[in-house]
Write a protein that holds these residues in place. Structure first.
Motif, PDB file in Angstrom:
ATOM      1  N   GLY A 201      39.350  32.520 -16.842  1.00 39.11           N
ATOM      2  CA  GLY A 201      39.873  31.249 -17.331  1.00 39.11           C
ATOM      3  C   GLY A 201      40.170  30.269 -16.218  1.00 39.11           C
ATOM      4  O   GLY A 201      40.521  30.650 -15.098  1.00 39.11           O
ATOM      5  N   ASP A 202      40.028  28.983 -16.511  1.00 34.71           N
ATOM      6  CA  ASP A 202      40.321  27.896 -15.578  1.00 34.71           C
ATOM      7  C   ASP A 202      41.455  27.068 -16.174  1.00 34.71           C
ATOM      8  O   ASP A 202      41.251  26.294 -17.118  1.00 34.71           O
ATOM      9  CB  ASP A 202      39.067  27.037 -15.375  1.00 34.71           C
ATOM     10  CG  ASP A 202      39.337  25.775 -14.548  1.00 34.71           C
ATOM     11  OD1 ASP A 202      40.507  25.485 -14.245  1.00 34.71           O
ATOM     12  OD2 ASP A 202      38.371  25.079 -14.208  1.00 34.71           O
ATOM     13  N   GLY A 203      42.662  27.262 -15.626  1.00 28.87           N
ATOM     14  CA  GLY A 203      43.813  26.474 -16.050  1.00 28.87           C
ATOM     15  C   GLY A 203      44.270  25.507 -14.979  1.00 28.87           C
ATOM     16  O   GLY A 203      45.054  24.596 -15.249  1.00 28.87           O
ATOM     17  N   GLY A 204      43.798  25.709 -13.745  1.00 30.75           N
ATOM     18  CA  GLY A 204      44.141  24.802 -12.658  1.00 30.75           C
ATOM     19  C   GLY A 204      45.619  24.708 -12.354  1.00 30.75           C
ATOM     20  O   GLY A 204      46.073  23.740 -11.735  1.00 30.75           O
ATOM     21  N   GLY A 205      46.408  25.694 -12.812  1.00 30.92           N
ATOM     22  CA  GLY A 205      47.845  25.644 -12.604  1.00 30.92           C
ATOM     23  C   GLY A 205      48.553  24.689 -13.543  1.00 30.92           C
ATOM     24  O   GLY A 205      49.765  24.491 -13.445  1.00 30.92           O
ATOM     25  N   LYS A 206      47.799  24.110 -14.488  1.00 33.59           N
ATOM     26  CA  LYS A 206      48.368  23.108 -15.398  1.00 33.59           C
ATOM     27  C   LYS A 206      48.436  23.601 -16.846  1.00 33.59           C
ATOM     28  O   LYS A 206      48.774  22.842 -17.745  1.00 33.59           O
ATOM     29  CB  LYS A 206      47.554  21.820 -15.329  1.00 33.59           C
ATOM     30  CG  LYS A 206      47.562  21.198 -13.935  1.00 33.59           C
ATOM     31  CD  LYS A 206      46.875  19.860 -13.912  1.00 33.59           C
ATOM     32  CE  LYS A 206      46.987  19.239 -12.515  1.00 33.59           C
ATOM     33  NZ  LYS A 206      46.394  17.889 -12.483  1.00 33.59           N
ATOM     34  N   ALA A 207      48.093  24.872 -17.049  1.00 33.04           N
ATOM     35  CA  ALA A 207      48.129  25.458 -18.385  1.00 33.04           C
ATOM     36  C   ALA A 207      48.236  26.962 -18.220  1.00 33.04           C
ATOM     37  O   ALA A 207      47.836  27.512 -17.188  1.00 33.04           O
ATOM     38  CB  ALA A 207      46.861  25.097 -19.165  1.00 33.04           C
TER      39      ALA A 207
END
Length: 307
Positions: A201-207
């Motif tokens: 998964g790619d949340g970018g630290g924002k999710a």
């Protein structure tokens, strides 16, 4: 044709070039808009609008990519391209190259290339530009572009993604996957997954996102078969949709806002990789974005009520 008409006719091509170089819908759209400003502001009419505009959008994209590289090195967790639901540029003669080059797997491979290598590869291998056109676009000699292409091909071939050739078989497998996901059928999910499948998964630290990739058919099936039934309890739904040319889906909260996308890599009748993009910064072009943290809290509450 007027300048506006010439530009609008070529806009799909320009966006498709920029997206493959940048891996970002928003940045590609900005590059296309900047290309128009340069075209509109030019006092002379180029002999070939296609050559002029393709060169301009390529150079702009190379500059943007160079600055983006620094941000991506500091990115929190895995970085994936912004999901693209449909490629605006179609060319029957290049259909296979266009479809393969826009996949998540291919775009991640392109990240290994230098900006110049990436631009040369995209123009020559994907869009079949002549070497003279490629050289003019990137500001290098033809021999230099041939060398750049050799290096780019070497990197790409080393990890070139392979996908199920039969789109119908791929679609049928995806349908079975989403049916099993909807019902929480762990055994059914496991049967569709390759033994070494990865869920990333790619949340970018924002999710909220997985702390690390989940590996192996049993582990991935258990995670998916456990989490989605909980999500469905709080009215999260999904709609199957191609994502970057591969089978996938868009997940939405109870208000219809975009929660995340999911894309499947299919090979040899099995799902090899599952990639989700939940970073809200990468979903805005798909519509209003859900509050993933709020959904995560509700999922945890639903789990506690069941225990």
């Amino acid at each position: 044709m007027s300048k506006v008409e010439e530009f609008e006719e070529l806009r799909p091509l320009l966006f498709s070039i920029a997206y493959r170089i940048l891996g970002s819908v928003g940045e590609a759209e900005d590059a296309v808009q900047e290309t128009w400003l340069r075209f509109d502001g030019s006092s002379t009419r180029p002999t070939s609008a296609k050559a002029f505009l393709s060169a301009a959008v390529t150079r702009i994209s190379i500059d943007v990519l160079r600055s983006a590289r620094v941000r991506r090195e500091e990115y929190v967790g895995p970085w994936f391209p912004e999901p693209l639901l449909s490629d605006p540029y179609q060319d029957p003669a290049q259909a296979v190259e266009l479809a393969d080059s826009v996949s998540m797997a291919a775009l991640l491979l392109l990240e290994r290339l230098s900006p110049l290598e990436r631009a040369v590869f995209v123009l020559r291998e994907v869009f079949a530009f002549e070497f003279g056109e490629v050289a003019a676009a990137v500001g290098r000699s033809e021999p230099a572009c041939r060398q750049l292409l050799v290096r780019a091909r070497r990197h790409m071939e080393a990890g070139r993604p392979r996908f199920e050739a039969d789109r119908q078989e791929r679609h049928e497998l995806a349908t079975r996957f989403f049916d099993a996901l909807k019902s929480g059928d762990v055994d059914g999910l496991r049967d569709l997954l390759a033994a070494d499948v990865q869920l990333v998964g790619d949340g970018g630290g924002k999710a909220p996102q997985l702390a690390k990739a989940v590996m192996g058919a049993q582990n991935v099936a258990r995670v998916l078969g456990t989490v989605f039934p909980l999500m469905s309890r709080i009215d999260v739904t999904f709609e199957p949709h191609e994502v970057n040319g591969q089978p996938g889906a868009i997940f939405r909260d109870r208000d219809g806002k975009v929660l995340h996308t999911l894309a499947l890599d299919v090979l040899d009748g099995q799902i090899q990789t599952i990639r989700t993009v939940i970073n809200p910064d990468k979903l805005g072009h798909l519509g209003p974005v859900a509050d993933a943290w709020a959904v995560d809290r509700e999922v945890k509450q639903a789990r506690r009520r069941m225990n």
